[in-house]
Design a protein around this motif. Structure first.
Motif, PDB file in Angstrom:
ATOM      1  N   SER A   1      84.965  66.435   8.178  1.00 10.16           N
ATOM      2  CA  SER A   1      84.149  65.542   7.363  1.00 10.16           C
ATOM      3  C   SER A   1      83.218  66.356   6.475  1.00 10.16           C
ATOM      4  CB  SER A   1      83.328  64.616   8.265  1.00 10.16           C
ATOM      5  OG  SER A   1      82.481  63.798   7.501  1.00 10.16           O
ATOM      6  N   ASP A   2      83.182  66.007   5.192  1.00 10.59           N
ATOM      7  CA  ASP A   2      82.338  66.757   4.264  1.00 10.59           C
ATOM      8  C   ASP A   2      81.420  65.825   3.465  1.00 10.59           C
ATOM      9  OD1 ASP A   2      84.185  65.581   2.623  1.00 10.59           O
ATOM     10  OD2 ASP A   2      85.127  67.443   1.965  1.00 10.59           O
ATOM     11  N   VAL A   3      80.976  64.758   4.095  1.00  9.85           N
ATOM     12  CA  VAL A   3      80.068  63.832   3.426  1.00  9.85           C
ATOM     13  C   VAL A   3      78.768  64.553   3.084  1.00  9.85           C
ATOM     14  CG1 VAL A   3      78.734  61.714   3.661  1.00  9.85           C
ATOM     15  CG2 VAL A   3      81.058  61.819   4.563  1.00  9.85           C
ATOM     16  N   GLU A   4      78.411  64.577   1.833  1.00 17.57           N
ATOM     17  CA  GLU A   4      77.187  65.225   1.372  1.00 17.57           C
ATOM     18  C   GLU A   4      76.165  64.218   0.872  1.00 17.57           C
ATOM     19  OE1 GLU A   4      76.296  68.625   0.813  1.00 17.57           O
ATOM     20  OE2 GLU A   4      77.916  69.216   2.149  1.00 17.57           O
ATOM     21  N   ARG A   5      76.642  63.034   0.493  1.00 18.60           N
ATOM     22  CA  ARG A   5      75.747  62.059  -0.135  1.00 18.60           C
ATOM     23  C   ARG A   5      75.899  60.712   0.556  1.00 18.60           C
ATOM     24  NH1 ARG A   5      78.664  64.388  -4.812  1.00 18.60           N
ATOM     25  NH2 ARG A   5      77.361  66.098  -5.578  1.00 18.60           N
ATOM     26  N   LEU A   6      74.775  60.148   0.916  1.00 19.91           N
ATOM     27  CA  LEU A   6      74.789  58.797   1.478  1.00 19.91           C
ATOM     28  C   LEU A   6      73.377  58.235   1.480  1.00 19.91           C
ATOM     29  CD1 LEU A   6      73.437  58.716   4.553  1.00 19.91           C
ATOM     30  CD2 LEU A   6      75.627  59.629   5.232  1.00 19.91           C
ATOM     31  N   SER A   7      73.290  56.947   1.683  1.00 20.67           N
ATOM     32  CA  SER A   7      72.019  56.278   1.964  1.00 20.67           C
ATOM     33  C   SER A   7      72.332  55.156   2.928  1.00 20.67           C
ATOM     34  CB  SER A   7      71.378  55.732   0.681  1.00 20.67           C
ATOM     35  OG  SER A   7      72.254  54.831   0.028  1.00 20.67           O
ATOM     36  N   GLY A   8      71.359  54.774   3.715  1.00 21.41           N
ATOM     37  CA  GLY A   8      71.617  53.714   4.676  1.00 21.41           C
ATOM     38  C   GLY A   8      70.438  53.441   5.586  1.00 21.41           C
ATOM     39  N   THR A   9      70.650  52.478   6.454  1.00 24.96           N
ATOM     40  CA  THR A   9      69.646  52.076   7.435  1.00 24.96           C
ATOM     41  C   THR A   9      70.248  52.208   8.823  1.00 24.96           C
ATOM     42  OG1 THR A   9      68.727  50.485   5.862  1.00 24.96           O
ATOM     43  CG2 THR A   9      68.085  50.235   8.165  1.00 24.96           C
ATOM     44  N   MET A  10      69.463  52.735   9.757  1.00 25.64           N
ATOM     45  CA  MET A  10      69.930  52.930  11.127  1.00 25.64           C
ATOM     46  C   MET A  10      68.943  52.304  12.105  1.00 25.64           C
ATOM     47  SD  MET A  10      71.244  56.837  11.297  1.00 25.64           S
ATOM     48  CE  MET A  10      69.550  57.382  11.291  1.00 25.64           C
ATOM     49  N   LYS A  11      69.454  51.999  13.259  1.00 23.00           N
ATOM     50  CA  LYS A  11      68.616  51.546  14.366  1.00 23.00           C
ATOM     51  C   LYS A  11      68.865  52.466  15.544  1.00 23.00           C
ATOM     52  CE  LYS A  11      67.516  47.444  17.157  1.00 23.00           C
ATOM     53  NZ  LYS A  11      67.845  46.024  17.410  1.00 23.00           N
ATOM     54  N   ILE A  12      67.806  52.973  16.157  1.00 24.59           N
ATOM     55  CA  ILE A  12      67.946  53.857  17.312  1.00 24.59           C
ATOM     56  C   ILE A  12      67.074  53.332  18.444  1.00 24.59           C
ATOM     57  CG2 ILE A  12      66.200  55.424  16.317  1.00 24.59           C
ATOM     58  CD1 ILE A  12      67.576  57.690  17.903  1.00 24.59           C
ATOM     59  N   SER A  13      67.686  53.195  19.622  1.00 23.29           N
ATOM     60  CA  SER A  13      66.966  52.754  20.824  1.00 23.29           C
ATOM     61  C   SER A  13      67.117  53.814  21.896  1.00 23.29           C
ATOM     62  CB  SER A  13      67.523  51.419  21.337  1.00 23.29           C
ATOM     63  OG  SER A  13      67.333  50.388  20.392  1.00 23.29           O
ATOM     64  N   THR A  14      66.004  54.181  22.511  1.00 23.86           N
ATOM     65  CA  THR A  14      66.001  55.184  23.569  1.00 23.86           C
ATOM     66  C   THR A  14      65.283  54.631  24.780  1.00 23.86           C
ATOM     67  OG1 THR A  14      65.854  56.891  21.858  1.00 23.86           O
ATOM     68  CG2 THR A  14      65.480  57.589  24.125  1.00 23.86           C
ATOM     69  N   ASP A  15      65.961  54.669  25.924  1.00 27.76           N
ATOM     70  CA  ASP A  15      65.380  54.164  27.175  1.00 27.76           C
ATOM     71  C   ASP A  15      65.630  55.178  28.280  1.00 27.76           C
ATOM     72  OD1 ASP A  15      64.416  52.776  29.328  1.00 27.76           O
ATOM     73  OD2 ASP A  15      65.990  51.231  29.313  1.00 27.76           O
TER      74      ASP A  15
END
Length: 413
Positions: free
Chosen positions: A67-81
């Motif tokens: 994978s050589d993705v260099e450009r992106l934008s986005g929204t993420m959700k991270i949950s840690t328990d």
């Protein structure tokens, strides 16, 4: 397998990324043991899941590596328990300690990004190559951002109206960053997937577990599981974009069951080039600005494609585990490996029994007293990592059960 072709007209500048594929994400050792350790059962789409071509686990790992993705934008959700006790304000202090002495600024990334170690957070990410990256941690009424634009690194905390600024002279110069730079906090599914893939060896089962949709994109599910017993890790699931090979979602479930310890994934992702203005930053009027030391790439936000990311993902052939920590020895291998750190001065933590007073009683309430051939000590537990601190100050820690720690301590005597 064909390399990634961009969704739109985003191929410009990405050919160089293909030359980095060999060192991108997956350690060389993974491919070397793949035939022996990876299940070669292809994925078949289940009812309601995307219908994708069959793929083996080995092919999917190679797809991530290429994978050589260099450009992106986005929204993420991270949950840690991790199941940590609520320590109130002490949690922030511990985060600062983990990042070093710190600058005293609430915008200093070394402590601020430690907030990702607990709770649920929404992040907005953007990347345009190695030198322009942005990560924003969104709260209900505030936003914290780390922005790299060339050799300028800014961090801004809107809640306190404080900014943190460093100038990275290593950016774009080809100079290697100093070895002592702290590790970035894994924040994206790709960061987390890299760390998980480092553990792939003959103690690991890796299979493809069907397909799924993540952030509106078709993905394969890569399932990573320890083969033996004794580890607190149950399963790790990585959703891999079927077209780009980019990990879109990462879920770690403990062996004890229940909710995931870590669940991080994109809710929205776009592979077109972000607007250049995304990476512009000027401190708001009245903001307190702290000038930090040169970070030598410390400020990288963990976006896709960074050189520091690839170097971290590959093992250092000249390094020996633990050589940077005096007294550290690694016991065992794979998922049940345990770090043993010799105590200094022959003294452990204060306890009520040892006359530690209120501090001793507090620490006793957080851990479980254990004993064995090694003597006695206290085990401090989370849902993933456990640590035994003996009465003479020796520490045994790892993603293993309490029983495994006691057994390791007994065997060391």
């Amino acid at each position: 397998m064909a390399p990634y072709e961009a969704d739109d007209d985003t191929n410009e500048g990405m050919r160089d990324g293909r030359r980095r594929a060999a060192r991108y994400v997956v350690p060389v050792a993974v491919l070397g043991v793949a035939a022996a350790t990876i299940g070669l059962v292809p994925a078949f789409a289940g009812s309601g899941d995307p219908d994708l071509p069959d793929i083996t686990a080995q092919q999917l790992i190679e797809k991530i590596a290429a994978s050589d993705v260099e450009r992106l934008s986005g929204t993420m959700k991270i949950s840690t328990d991790l199941g940590l006790p609520d320590l109130g304000g002490l949690g922030g202090a511990l985060g600062g300690a983990a990042g070093g002495a710190g600058s005293g600024s609430s915008a200093d990334p070394s402590s601020k990004l430690m907030e990702l170690a607990s709770g649920t957070h929404t992040l907005r990410v953007a990347a345009d190559g190695e030198e322009r990256q942005k990560l924003s941690l969104l709260d209900d009424a505030a936003e914290y951002s780390v922005i790299r634009n060339g050799d300028e690194v800014w961090a801004y905390d809107s809640a306190s109206n404080e900014a943190y600024h460093v100038k990275d002279s290593a950016a774009g110069s080809g100079r290697k960053a100093p070895e002592e730079k702290p590790e970035d906090v894994p924040a994206t599914p790709q960061d987390l997937a890299e760390e998980a893939l480092k553990a792939v060896d003959d103690t690991t089962s890796v299979t493809v577990d069907g397909t799924m949709r993540v952030a509106g994109r078709d993905a394969y599910k890569l399932l990573i599981e320890p083969k033996g017993s004794g580890s607190t890790v149950g399963t790790i699931s990585v959703a891999v974009d079927s077209r780009t090979g980019l990990p879109l979602k990462f879920t770690l479930t403990p062996a004890s069951g229940g909710a995931a310890v870590v669940d991080a994934g994109f809710t929205k992702v776009d592979f077109t080039r972000p607007a250049a203005s995304t990476f512009d930053f000027t401190p708001p009027k009245g903001a307190k600005v702290t000038q930090g030391d040169e970070p030598a790439s410390e400020g990288r936000t963990g976006g896709p494609g960074g050189k520091d990311r690839a170097e971290r993902a590959l093992p250092d052939a000249g390094a020996h585990p633990g050589e940077e920590f005096e007294g550290l020895k690694v016991i065992g291998k794979g998922w049940t490996s345990i770090a043993r750190i010799e105590g200094e001065g022959g003294e452990g933590l204060p306890s009520e029994k040892s006359g530690g007073g209120d501090a001793g009683r507090f620490l006793d309430s957080l851990g479980d007293h254990v004993s064995g051939k090694f003597g006695s000590g206290t085990v401090f537990s989370t849902r993933l990592v456990n640590a035994l601190i003996t009465d003479d100050g020796t520490v045994y820690a790892g993603a293993v059960t309490k029983e495994a720690l006691v057994k390791a301590a007994d065997a060391a005597e």
